[in-house]
Design an enzyme around this catalytic site. Structure first.
Site, PDB file in Angstrom:
ATOM      1  N   SER A  98       0.795  -1.234   0.000  1.00 51.74           N
ATOM      2  CA  SER A  98       0.000   0.000   0.000  1.00 51.74           C
ATOM      3  C   SER A  98       0.825   1.282   0.000  1.00 51.74           C
ATOM      4  O   SER A  98       0.242   2.371  -0.099  1.00 51.74           O
ATOM      5  CB  SER A  98      -0.955   0.009   1.202  1.00 51.74           C
ATOM      6  OG  SER A  98      -2.003  -0.908   1.009  1.00 51.74           O
ATOM      7  N   LYS A 101       0.167   3.693  -2.726  1.00 49.18           N
ATOM      8  CA  LYS A 101      -0.920   4.670  -2.658  1.00 49.18           C
ATOM      9  C   LYS A 101      -0.384   6.102  -2.573  1.00 49.18           C
ATOM     10  O   LYS A 101      -1.118   7.058  -2.867  1.00 49.18           O
ATOM     11  CB  LYS A 101      -1.818   4.382  -1.449  1.00 49.18           C
ATOM     12  CG  LYS A 101      -2.687   3.124  -1.587  1.00 49.18           C
ATOM     13  CD  LYS A 101      -3.567   2.940  -0.359  1.00 49.18           C
ATOM     14  CE  LYS A 101      -4.570   1.805  -0.533  1.00 49.18           C
ATOM     15  NZ  LYS A 101      -3.964   0.478  -0.440  1.00 49.18           N
ATOM     16  N   SER A 156      -6.119   2.786   4.642  1.00 45.07           N
ATOM     17  CA  SER A 156      -5.532   2.159   3.456  1.00 45.07           C
ATOM     18  C   SER A 156      -6.601   1.440   2.649  1.00 45.07           C
ATOM     19  O   SER A 156      -6.386   0.344   2.113  1.00 45.07           O
ATOM     20  CB  SER A 156      -4.420   1.180   3.857  1.00 45.07           C
ATOM     21  OG  SER A 156      -3.527   0.958   2.797  1.00 45.07           O
TER      22      SER A 156
END
Length: 458
Positions: A98, A101, A156
């Protein structure tokens, strides 16, 4: 018995063989330099960052690096100067989880007005990967863009990512834009397949690239605000009894936020395949450091190792030679987007100087300093030449004109008169030229201030 004789090739066959050999030699001659050139391309940010193992250049009095680091790849750098203080396998391509991101937010966040309200459709939530982290977005309900971004940064949430990606034109368009953004940041180790960082074949990044994404994202006031948020209320579903919209608390999954002194953010990640990844930024005594750790031996160690590297970086600042540098964004600074117009400008005033977008050649108002200086000098010389010609003409006129009794402007620069080029006029011209030259040295156009007599551009 007769000896075996090798049959002679026909002239045409010989020519064909010779031509093939020549072509082969030509292909080798053309491709060999290209291959050598590719092999000799230095690593982005400096040659040492392309080497394996730990890279550090301590000076006298420098503290030793933490001895218990297990991350397969890590990097610690000064956010303001971009100097990499130490690194291990900085360009090693690894699954980012993640932490990708950050690139998604840096790409899409400036394009969407944070006050916009969007009704989520079933299609937007249909392609989430099994086991994805979710914030709890519900279909057929409206959400504000700023709430979705909190779902991205705090929880997340892959569901929030997919909704925002569809608002941006779709998953594939967003992936393409993220790859283009990575290219502009010179993040050459990054291959984007999914915008949320979910494990996908071929999707990789590196400690160096993730640090670039964090540094670029923190130049956006909203990005900085979201990643620093510890808790928030998130819109829920509809209450079956009252029909009213509910809400619930969400908390940032970054375990260092609020615990490590001076931590700003930025993003953590974890998948079974990628292991733990973390990129953080912390400020202490006016210095901001960036740290990235990828794939330590155990999931929880990513925070311990990031914290120990930050401690080392603050202690080692000024006592180590940089082993590389975070390169600058090659794209021109984007104009203030709708998000900033909705209030991001006020938050932007709180950003430290290092986080402001770098100026590129030709950016900003007015001419470049060298061109402006030349223009000012040319203007001053032209004004001086014009004044000189005018003075000569008036002197000639005064000499040929009949004399008058009494005072008056009878001579250029005389004690009793003040013509356009003599007396006070000449002094005004001199002051004007000096002011223009001073302005040229400061690199900006003059600003005229109206005021009492004698006031000049400041």
């Amino acid at each position: 018995m007769f000896p075996t004789r090798t049959p002679l090739k026909s002239p045409s066959a010989a020519v064909t063989a010779a031509g093939a050999a020549a072509c082969a030699v030509l292909v080798l001659a053309v491709t060999a330099p290209v291959s050598l050139a590719q092999d000799s391309v230095p690593a982005v940010g400096g040659e040492r960052l392309g080497r394996p193992a730990v890279q550090v250049a301590p000076l006298a009095g420098a503290p030793a690096l933490p001895s218990d680091l297990t991350g397969r790849s890590w990097l610690v750098a000064d956010a303001a100067t971009g100097e990499v203080l130490a690194a291990r396998d900085a360009h090693l391509p690894l699954p980012p989880a993640s932490t990708l991101k950050m690139l998604f937010a840096d790409t899409v966040l400036p394009k969407l007005d944070r006050t916009t309200e969007h009704k989520v459709t079933t299609t937007e939530l249909a392609s989430l990967g099994a086991g994805s982290s979710l914030v709890g977005v519900k279909e057929n309900l409206p959400y504000r863009v700023e709430d979705l971004w909190r779902g991205v940064f705090l929880s997340s949430g892959n569901d929030a990512v997919h909704v925002l990606a569809h608002m941006n034109g779709g998953i594939q368009q967003t992936v393409t834009e993220m790859q283009e953004r990575a290219r502009a940041l010179q993040a050459r180790d990054t291959k984007v397949v999914s915008p949320d960082g979910y494990d996908m074949d071929g999707q990789v990044s590196s400690a160096y690239d993730l640090t670039l994404f964090a540094r670029a994202g923190l130049r956006n006031a909203d990005f900085r605000s979201y990643c620093a948020t510890r808790t928030a209320r998130f819109p829920g579903g509809l209450d079956k009894l009252t029909g009213q919209r509910t809400s619930f608390d969400i908390a940032n999954t970054d375990r260092l936020l609020g615990k490590y002194p001076g931590l700003i953010g930025v993003k953590n990640g974890y998948t079974t395949n990628a292991g733990a990844t973390f990129t953080g930024a912390a400020e202490r005594d006016g210095r901001t450091l960036l740290v990235t750790v990828m794939h330590p031996d155990a999931q929880g160690r990513v925070y311990d190792e990031a914290a120990s590297l930050l401690d080392w970086g603050f202690a080692a600042a000024g006592k180590v030679q940089p082993v590389g540098k975070l390169v600058d964004d090659t794209a021109a600074p984007a104009p203030a987007g709708p998000s900033a117009a909705a209030g991001g400008a006020e938050a932007g005033e709180q950003l430290p100087p290092w986080s402001r977008p770098p100026l590129t050649s030709g950016s900003g108002s007015g001419l470049a300093p060298a061109v402006w200086t030349a223009a000012v000098l040319a203007t001053a010389l032209a004004a001086w030449a014009t004044a000189r010609v005018t003075a000569r003409r008036r002197t000639a006129s005064a000499a040929s004109a009949p004399a008058y009794d009494g005072g008056g402007a009878t001579a250029v620069g005389g004690a009793t008169g003040a013509t356009g080029v003599g007396g006070h006029g000449r002094h005004r011209l001199t002051r004007r030229a000096r002011t223009l030259l001073r302005t040229a040295r400061t690199g900006g156009p003059p600003r005229t201030t109206r005021g009492p007599r004698g006031t000049t551009p400041d």
